[in-house]
Design a protein around this motif. Structure first.
Motif, PDB file in Angstrom:
ATOM      1  N   CYS A   1       4.061  -5.577  -6.262  1.00  0.00           N
ATOM      2  CA  CYS A   1       5.242  -5.000  -5.611  1.00  0.00           C
ATOM      3  C   CYS A   1       6.393  -4.910  -6.603  1.00  0.00           C
ATOM      4  O   CYS A   1       7.124  -3.915  -6.657  1.00  0.00           O
TER       5      CYS A   1
ATOM      6  N   TYR B   1       5.809  -2.129  -9.080  1.00  0.00           N
ATOM      7  CA  TYR B   1       5.992  -0.821  -8.454  1.00  0.00           C
ATOM      8  C   TYR B   1       7.451  -0.375  -8.524  1.00  0.00           C
ATOM      9  O   TYR B   1       7.746   0.812  -8.700  1.00  0.00           O
TER      10      TYR B   1
ATOM     11  N   TRP C   1       5.280   0.153  -0.279  1.00  0.00           N
ATOM     12  CA  TRP C   1       4.342  -0.905  -0.682  1.00  0.00           C
ATOM     13  C   TRP C   1       3.090  -0.870   0.196  1.00  0.00           C
ATOM     14  O   TRP C   1       1.969  -0.981  -0.289  1.00  0.00           O
TER      15      TRP C   1
ATOM     16  N   PHE D   1      -0.307  -2.644  -1.216  1.00  0.00           N
ATOM     17  CA  PHE D   1       0.128  -3.813  -1.974  1.00  0.00           C
ATOM     18  C   PHE D   1       0.362  -5.016  -1.070  1.00  0.00           C
ATOM     19  O   PHE D   1       0.306  -6.155  -1.524  1.00  0.00           O
ATOM     20  N   VAL D   2       0.662  -4.778   0.195  1.00  0.00           N
ATOM     21  CA  VAL D   2       1.034  -5.862   1.108  1.00  0.00           C
ATOM     22  C   VAL D   2      -0.164  -6.254   1.949  1.00  0.00           C
ATOM     23  O   VAL D   2      -0.783  -5.412   2.606  1.00  0.00           O
TER      24      VAL D   2
ATOM     25  N   GLY E   1       5.690  -7.658   4.409  1.00  0.00           N
ATOM     26  CA  GLY E   1       6.458  -6.982   3.380  1.00  0.00           C
ATOM     27  C   GLY E   1       7.943  -7.318   3.434  1.00  0.00           C
ATOM     28  O   GLY E   1       8.584  -7.500   2.394  1.00  0.00           O
TER      29      GLY E   1
END
Length: 383
Positions: free
Chosen positions: A338, A341, A360, A365-366, A380
């Protein structure tokens, strides 16, 4: 088989159609209003992802872990601590006095209405904090000296249009989205600055930029006594000013106080064990403010005294880059992704929390690693 349309004629319910892997058709019914909210949420998420994918910043290469970590640390540290400035009162008062100095000369048609003061020093040394500190006091001064105070983040790569919009927003509290071109924004800026004594802070200004002249062009309509306060890594970015202020190191006790402010959880009432260990860690950081806040943030997240003791024995903390790299590696893998990113966005780009979390999630990603079946958006939001 007849498949009904997505929305039932009934205003209160709609049908959802699913087809399983074995071909079985499954229908589910939910309130129409809930379906509408779900659809709007998906549309918003898709638009957000599309905007990111089309961003020109996705094709830019990162300037390296060092700059990424320095830039990310400009946001407020995630802790229970409130923002507090340590050891900058003397410099704040000195700069405020300089801002009011009478530097008038015999009138001339080419005479600028403003003069420039520059704070310079290495990244993460506290230049931005000091400039913000000065601005806060100028805005809150009951005998307000400046008609308007503008704090603008510049950075190495910037668009003149964005800077003008930021300046206008500081003055008028509006982005003036109806103005589409730079010339129109400049004219509006001239209109709002004419005859006013202003303080303009240009934070993180870089040298050898051909746009500097264009950036300053609308400012000379202001009232005499206006000031520009620049923060920069090099005094060569001082816009020709000879009023240069090198950022100084904090006193040892002031630095330690700042470090412990961010490192110690307010729920720990007996800090006698932590203070000597904290002092040992702080001494390794060579009075670097960014290293203090970053390392302290990891200690705040892990108040186990054994973690503090292990950290105090790390040689990697002796250099600022090493301290930042260590802090980065303390993040769990998903959080690091994260963090990485965020580097696709330009420096000082203002991210809305909800939009960032959705991006995300779109990139997967989460995750709910604890298996608590927690909503990924809630996960998140906690990062």
């Amino acid at each position: 088989m007849h498949i009904p349309p997505p929305f039932h004629s009934n205003h209160f319910f709609c049908s959802l159609f699913f087809q399983l892997e074995d071909g079985t058709a499954v229908y589910s019914f939910m309130p129409a209003i809930a379906r509408w909210k779900l659809r709007k949420r998906i549309e918003k998420l898709e638009n957000t992802v599309t905007n990111v994918e089309n961003s020109p910043y996705l094709t830019q290469t990162s300037s390296g872990a060092w700059n990424d970590i320095v830039n990310m640390n400009r946001r407020s540290i995630t802790s229970s601590s409130t923002r507090k400035v340590f050891g900058r009162d003397r410099e704040r008062d000195m700069i405020r006095s300089m801002l009011r100095e009478d530097d008038s000369l015999p009138s001339s048609s080419s005479r600028k209405c403003y003069s420039v003061i520059c704070i310079y020093g290495i990244p993460g040394s506290g230049k931005t904090t000091l400039a913000q500190y000065v601005c806060e006091y100028e805005k809150e001064d009951k005998d307000r000296y400046f008609d308007t105070v503008m704090l603008i983040y510049v950075s190495k790569t910037y668009r003149l249009e964005d800077i003008f919009r930021d300046m206008l927003e500081e003055i008028t509290q509006s982005r003036h989205s109806e103005i589409s071109d730079c010339r129109g924004l400049e004219a509006k800026l001239v209109e709002n600055l004419r005859g006013k004594r202003f303080l303009l802070v240009l934070d993180d200004l870089w040298v050898n930029d051909e746009n500097h002249e264009k950036l300053l062009s609308p400012l000379n309509v202001g009232k005499s006594g206006s000031r520009i306060l620049v923060t920069a890594q090099s005094k060569e970015a001082a816009l020709g000013s000879n009023r240069l202020i090198p950022i100084s190191d904090l006193e040892e006790e002031q630095y330690f106080s700042m470090f412990m402010h961010y490192a110690l959880d307010s729920t720990i009432f007996d800090d006698r064990e932590y203070i000597p260990i904290g002092r040992k860690i702080a001494k390794k950081l060579n009075r670097s403010p960014i290293a203090a806040v970053t390392v302290a943030g990891q200690l705040w997240r892990n108040p186990d005294i054994r973690f503090w003791q292990t950290t105090a024995n790390l040689d990697v903390l002796n250099k600022t880059k090493g301290a930042l790299w260590w802090s980065y590696n303390q993040l769990v893998v998903d959080v690091r992704r994260c963090f990485q990113y965020c580097s696709i966005f330009p420096r000082r780009y203002e991210l809305e929390r909800d939009n960032l979390v959705r991006m995300w999630i779109a990139q997967e990603f989460v995750k709910d690693n604890d298996g608590n079946n927690e909503d990924v958006e809630d996960v998140g939001q906690s990062l």
